[in-house]
Design a protein around this motif. Sequence first.
Motif, PDB file in Angstrom:
ATOM      1  N   THR A   1     -15.676 -21.835   1.468  1.00 11.31           N
ATOM      2  CA  THR A   1     -15.740 -22.879   0.439  1.00 11.31           C
ATOM      3  C   THR A   1     -15.950 -24.248   1.066  1.00 11.31           C
ATOM      4  OG1 THR A   1     -14.363 -21.638  -1.121  1.00 11.31           O
ATOM      5  CG2 THR A   1     -14.443 -24.028  -1.385  1.00 11.31           C
ATOM      6  N   SER A   2     -15.216 -24.532   2.132  1.00 12.25           N
ATOM      7  CA  SER A   2     -15.361 -25.810   2.821  1.00 12.25           C
ATOM      8  C   SER A   2     -16.768 -25.970   3.385  1.00 12.25           C
ATOM      9  CB  SER A   2     -14.326 -25.911   3.937  1.00 12.25           C
ATOM     10  OG  SER A   2     -14.480 -27.113   4.650  1.00 12.25           O
ATOM     11  N   TYR A   3     -17.287 -24.895   3.978  1.00  8.38           N
ATOM     12  CA  TYR A   3     -18.640 -24.941   4.551  1.00  8.38           C
ATOM     13  C   TYR A   3     -19.691 -25.185   3.466  1.00  8.38           C
ATOM     14  CZ  TYR A   3     -23.004 -23.223   6.550  1.00  8.38           C
ATOM     15  OH  TYR A   3     -24.316 -23.113   6.950  1.00  8.38           O
ATOM     16  N   LEU A   4     -19.599 -24.457   2.352  1.00  2.46           N
ATOM     17  CA  LEU A   4     -20.571 -24.595   1.275  1.00  2.46           C
ATOM     18  C   LEU A   4     -20.520 -25.990   0.652  1.00  2.46           C
ATOM     19  CD1 LEU A   4     -20.027 -21.127  -0.444  1.00  2.46           C
ATOM     20  CD2 LEU A   4     -21.998 -21.812   0.932  1.00  2.46           C
ATOM     21  N   THR A   5     -19.318 -26.535   0.544  1.00  2.00           N
ATOM     22  CA  THR A   5     -19.179 -27.889  -0.004  1.00  2.00           C
ATOM     23  C   THR A   5     -19.852 -28.910   0.898  1.00  2.00           C
ATOM     24  OG1 THR A   5     -17.089 -27.309  -1.092  1.00  2.00           O
ATOM     25  CG2 THR A   5     -17.536 -29.647  -0.733  1.00  2.00           C
ATOM     26  N   GLU A   6     -19.564 -28.839   2.193  1.00  2.00           N
ATOM     27  CA  GLU A   6     -20.157 -29.811   3.120  1.00  2.00           C
ATOM     28  C   GLU A   6     -21.670 -29.659   3.179  1.00  2.00           C
ATOM     29  OE1 GLU A   6     -18.583 -32.363   4.456  1.00  2.00           O
ATOM     30  OE2 GLU A   6     -16.897 -31.619   3.265  1.00  2.00           O
ATOM     31  N   PHE A   7     -22.149 -28.430   3.158  1.00  2.00           N
ATOM     32  CA  PHE A   7     -23.604 -28.209   3.164  1.00  2.00           C
ATOM     33  C   PHE A   7     -24.247 -28.834   1.938  1.00  2.00           C
ATOM     34  CE2 PHE A   7     -27.311 -25.921   1.676  1.00  2.00           C
ATOM     35  CZ  PHE A   7     -28.099 -25.812   2.807  1.00  2.00           C
ATOM     36  N   SER A   8     -23.676 -28.599   0.769  1.00  2.00           N
ATOM     37  CA  SER A   8     -24.257 -29.089  -0.482  1.00  2.00           C
ATOM     38  C   SER A   8     -24.218 -30.614  -0.553  1.00  2.00           C
ATOM     39  CB  SER A   8     -23.518 -28.480  -1.677  1.00  2.00           C
ATOM     40  OG  SER A   8     -23.605 -27.067  -1.670  1.00  2.00           O
ATOM     41  N   VAL A   9     -23.089 -31.192  -0.172  1.00  2.00           N
ATOM     42  CA  VAL A   9     -22.957 -32.656  -0.211  1.00  2.00           C
ATOM     43  C   VAL A   9     -23.926 -33.302   0.777  1.00  2.00           C
ATOM     44  CG1 VAL A   9     -21.417 -34.583   0.300  1.00  2.00           C
ATOM     45  CG2 VAL A   9     -20.588 -32.646  -1.042  1.00  2.00           C
TER      46      VAL A   9
ATOM     47  N   TYR B   1     -24.443 -25.177  -3.933  1.00  2.00           N
ATOM     48  CA  TYR B   1     -23.755 -23.899  -4.091  1.00  2.00           C
ATOM     49  C   TYR B   1     -22.647 -24.020  -5.135  1.00  2.00           C
ATOM     50  CZ  TYR B   1     -25.851 -21.652   0.064  1.00  2.00           C
ATOM     51  OH  TYR B   1     -26.714 -21.074   0.960  1.00  2.00           O
ATOM     52  N   VAL B   2     -22.481 -22.959  -5.950  1.00  2.00           N
ATOM     53  CA  VAL B   2     -21.396 -23.005  -6.931  1.00  2.00           C
ATOM     54  C   VAL B   2     -20.032 -22.893  -6.266  1.00  2.00           C
ATOM     55  CG1 VAL B   2     -22.808 -22.118  -8.819  1.00  2.00           C
ATOM     56  CG2 VAL B   2     -21.449 -20.515  -7.434  1.00  2.00           C
ATOM     57  N   GLY B   3     -20.012 -22.506  -4.994  1.00  2.00           N
ATOM     58  CA  GLY B   3     -18.757 -22.511  -4.253  1.00  2.00           C
ATOM     59  C   GLY B   3     -18.315 -23.897  -3.837  1.00  2.00           C
ATOM     60  N   SER B   4     -19.157 -24.903  -4.074  1.00  2.00           N
ATOM     61  CA  SER B   4     -18.801 -26.275  -3.715  1.00  2.00           C
ATOM     62  C   SER B   4     -17.702 -26.791  -4.629  1.00  2.00           C
ATOM     63  CB  SER B   4     -20.022 -27.195  -3.827  1.00  2.00           C
ATOM     64  OG  SER B   4     -21.077 -26.733  -3.018  1.00  2.00           O
ATOM     65  N   THR B   5     -16.777 -27.524  -4.063  1.00  2.00           N
ATOM     66  CA  THR B   5     -15.698 -28.116  -4.856  1.00  2.00           C
ATOM     67  C   THR B   5     -15.792 -29.640  -4.886  1.00  2.00           C
ATOM     68  OG1 THR B   5     -14.244 -28.098  -2.910  1.00  2.00           O
ATOM     69  CG2 THR B   5     -14.126 -26.204  -4.415  1.00  2.00           C
TER      70      THR B   5
ATOM     71  N   TRP C   1     -26.223  -9.854  -5.024  1.00  2.00           N
ATOM     72  CA  TRP C   1     -25.900  -9.177  -3.766  1.00  2.00           C
ATOM     73  C   TRP C   1     -24.998 -10.014  -2.857  1.00  2.00           C
ATOM     74  CZ3 TRP C   1     -30.589 -11.045  -5.348  1.00  2.00           C
ATOM     75  CH2 TRP C   1     -31.142 -12.111  -4.630  1.00  2.00           C
ATOM     76  N   LEU C   2     -24.645 -11.216  -3.314  1.00  2.00           N
ATOM     77  CA  LEU C   2     -23.772 -12.079  -2.521  1.00  2.00           C
ATOM     78  C   LEU C   2     -22.487 -12.369  -3.287  1.00  2.00           C
ATOM     79  CD1 LEU C   2     -26.449 -14.648  -1.257  1.00  2.00           C
ATOM     80  CD2 LEU C   2     -25.122 -13.079   0.194  1.00  2.00           C
ATOM     81  N   PRO C   3     -21.392 -12.675  -2.595  1.00  2.00           N
ATOM     82  CA  PRO C   3     -20.184 -13.101  -3.309  1.00  2.00           C
ATOM     83  C   PRO C   3     -20.487 -14.325  -4.170  1.00  2.00           C
ATOM     84  CG  PRO C   3     -19.713 -12.714  -0.976  1.00  2.00           C
ATOM     85  CD  PRO C   3     -21.199 -12.649  -1.127  1.00  2.00           C
ATOM     86  N   ASP C   4     -19.793 -14.452  -5.268  1.00  4.29           N
ATOM     87  CA  ASP C   4     -20.110 -15.504  -6.235  1.00  4.29           C
ATOM     88  C   ASP C   4     -20.224 -16.905  -5.633  1.00  4.29           C
ATOM     89  OD1 ASP C   4     -20.359 -13.815  -8.411  1.00  4.29           O
ATOM     90  OD2 ASP C   4     -18.245 -13.952  -8.953  1.00  4.29           O
TER      91      ASP C   4
ATOM     92  N   ALA D   1     -20.487 -14.850   6.697  1.00  7.35           N
ATOM     93  CA  ALA D   1     -19.640 -14.497   7.847  1.00  7.35           C
ATOM     94  C   ALA D   1     -18.268 -15.150   7.713  1.00  7.35           C
ATOM     95  CB  ALA D   1     -20.328 -14.923   9.138  1.00  7.35           C
ATOM     96  N   LEU D   2     -18.241 -16.398   7.279  1.00  8.71           N
ATOM     97  CA  LEU D   2     -16.969 -17.082   7.070  1.00  8.71           C
ATOM     98  C   LEU D   2     -16.178 -16.457   5.932  1.00  8.71           C
ATOM     99  CD1 LEU D   2     -18.079 -20.815   7.407  1.00  8.71           C
ATOM    100  CD2 LEU D   2     -16.528 -19.596   8.950  1.00  8.71           C
ATOM    101  N   TYR D   3     -16.866 -16.125   4.851  1.00  4.90           N
ATOM    102  CA  TYR D   3     -16.218 -15.595   3.645  1.00  4.90           C
ATOM    103  C   TYR D   3     -15.508 -14.273   3.938  1.00  4.90           C
ATOM    104  CZ  TYR D   3     -15.677 -14.182  -1.250  1.00  4.90           C
ATOM    105  OH  TYR D   3     -15.164 -13.794  -2.462  1.00  4.90           O
ATOM    106  N   GLN D   4     -16.111 -13.454   4.769  1.00  4.69           N
ATOM    107  CA  GLN D   4     -15.525 -12.152   5.083  1.00  4.69           C
ATOM    108  C   GLN D   4     -14.231 -12.284   5.887  1.00  4.69           C
ATOM    109  OE1 GLN D   4     -18.979 -10.452   6.942  1.00  4.69           O
ATOM    110  NE2 GLN D   4     -19.789  -9.602   5.023  1.00  4.69           N
ATOM    111  N   LYS D   5     -14.072 -13.415   6.564  1.00  5.69           N
ATOM    112  CA  LYS D   5     -12.857 -13.656   7.337  1.00  5.69           C
ATOM    113  C   LYS D   5     -11.874 -14.559   6.607  1.00  5.69           C
ATOM    114  CE  LYS D   5     -15.358 -13.290  11.736  1.00  5.69           C
ATOM    115  NZ  LYS D   5     -15.773 -14.007  12.979  1.00  5.69           N
ATOM    116  N   ASN D   6     -12.418 -15.597   5.961  1.00  8.79           N
ATOM    117  CA  ASN D   6     -11.570 -16.614   5.349  1.00  8.79           C
ATOM    118  C   ASN D   6     -12.333 -17.289   4.210  1.00  8.79           C
ATOM    119  OD1 ASN D   6      -9.944 -18.745   4.638  1.00  8.79           O
ATOM    120  ND2 ASN D   6      -9.698 -19.546   6.718  1.00  8.79           N
TER     121      ASN D   6
END
Length: 585
Positions: free
Chosen positions: A513-521, A434-438, A409-412, A503-508
């Motif tokens: 991706t940047s948010y998910l990376t920082e959260f995961s790290v 998150y798999v969105g982490s780079t 139910w969420l974007p990949d 909310a970020l993904y729907q806009k940008n």
Amino acid sequence: MKKPRLNRWQLATSLLTTLLFTGQTLACTTFIITPGATASGAMYVGHSDDGHLNDPRLIYVPAADHPPGSMRPVHFDATSIGELPEYGSFVYRRYTGSARGPGYKNPNEPQSKPIGFIPQVAHTYGYFDGNYGIMNEHQLMFGECTNGTKMGNVKPSPKHLFYSAELARVALERCTTAREAVVLIGHLIDTYGFHGTGETLPVADPKEGWLIEMIPGDETFGGLWVAQRIPDGEMVVSANELRIREIDPDNPDQLFSPRLHQVARAKGWWKPEDGKLDWLRTVSLGEYNHPYYSLRRVWRVMDRLAPSLKLSPWVEDGYTRAYPLTIKPDQPVSRRQVLNLLRDHYEGTEFDMTKGVAAGPFGLPYRYLGPYESAGDVADPKEHHDGAWQRPLSVYYCTYSFICEGRSWLPDPIGGLLWFGLSKPAETAYTPIYVGSTRLAAPYTSADPRYYSRDSAFWAFNFVENWATINYSGVHRDIVELRDPLEQGHFAAIAQADKEALALYQKNPAAATSYLTEFSVHTAEQVFTSWQAFGDRLIVKYADGGMNSPGELNHKVGYPKEWLESTDWKNGPTSYARPAAPQTE
């Protein structure tokens, strides 16, 4: 960082360690729990990498574009049949080079050399990699376990190019769904062949799960494989024994090698008059290593999730049909239950490894293997053994374990979560990524099992688990008191991060991706530092057999009375008289 010079003793130890690693085999547990069986509707794939001080690094392999005509190198994995130095791949360092992005570059180590090449595709997806491929940016996820088969320890060659680890990586690079991955893996085996040992790869996307099993070939065929879809609402567990049975060409939920029946008949493994081909019985010797090495784990997971089935832990032989391929859990399975599945030592059952003389005074559930144990991972189960330990789900030689969580139910980039834990499952804390982490936290990407490092998350967790052997019942209680609130905090943080990232993904999407990376790290770094500090506290708390705190040093713990009574303590020097000699008949 410049590697420190080693003294003569360290050099000898390093050489001995390398020799001991050579030929090492893995013996893992893996499972799929489908969305219809879970409380949240998520898909879960779990895996324990039970390789004993093999490469514990978690590496991010970035997405990449490739020019027309490119070729993809296929590399050897020492987890298959042990180290082959000619390929530059070692158990303690699985791959070194530039073909998998910057995470594996190291000019100071021997560079890995490919077995061969296959045509590259124009674009490959980013994914998380361990000793086997784990999860990609599209929520495609894998587990793994090794199986004993009639074809074993086949060396790589131009006719036997792939092992399961590279098959999973190619699928993660090129596929977005489990069905696509199964079809691709089958094609690669049929086209390029398979080496190593028997293997199981559970593969799932957020909506569908499959089990694909494979065996290596010989000079007459490249390899064989079968695959079966896991019905939604059910789960499957594999533990070093093939699980798929009858192969039915009319079953739309099965796929298999086109040459399966032809090869099985030519080998004398199966005849048409036998009826439908039984995959397990046709290509394997039954159970792996020794009786119940595999089946007891299968029973335990099924019994924990579906006690109403009243499955018996005792069966007639390794080909038993007592445990179906899939079961429906009695209740929807929560995330907490999933994370705890691999943390089991049969507590509360007749096989409870925290009980008995072998557990010592403090209930240690781990049994160290030695020269008197059964002979490795693909031993003939009919071979005679003088004794054997129970094989639990959480085993002392686990390098890391993980749970992949896919949420449709969420974007990949937001829906895919990797819960990664280093060392024994029972003594680890799972960290969400998150798999969105780079990018990954440095302590999780840096480890060498040959050398202790204060900068490595692996060694922080490995130290704590080994310190726990001093007083397991006490230290494990301390671990749980830290671990459970930590993981519960992750659950709450993930719920909030999902909202903010969406909310970020729907806009940008790039901002997400940047948010998910920082959260995961940040989360992983916090787990590492908290676990390292925890280990430091344990050094003092359990020093010299006592229970120590700043307010009270050397609070005497001693031994439990029941255990004391089982020793020669009661016959100790309680008087000056010489003890009477035991009477003999």
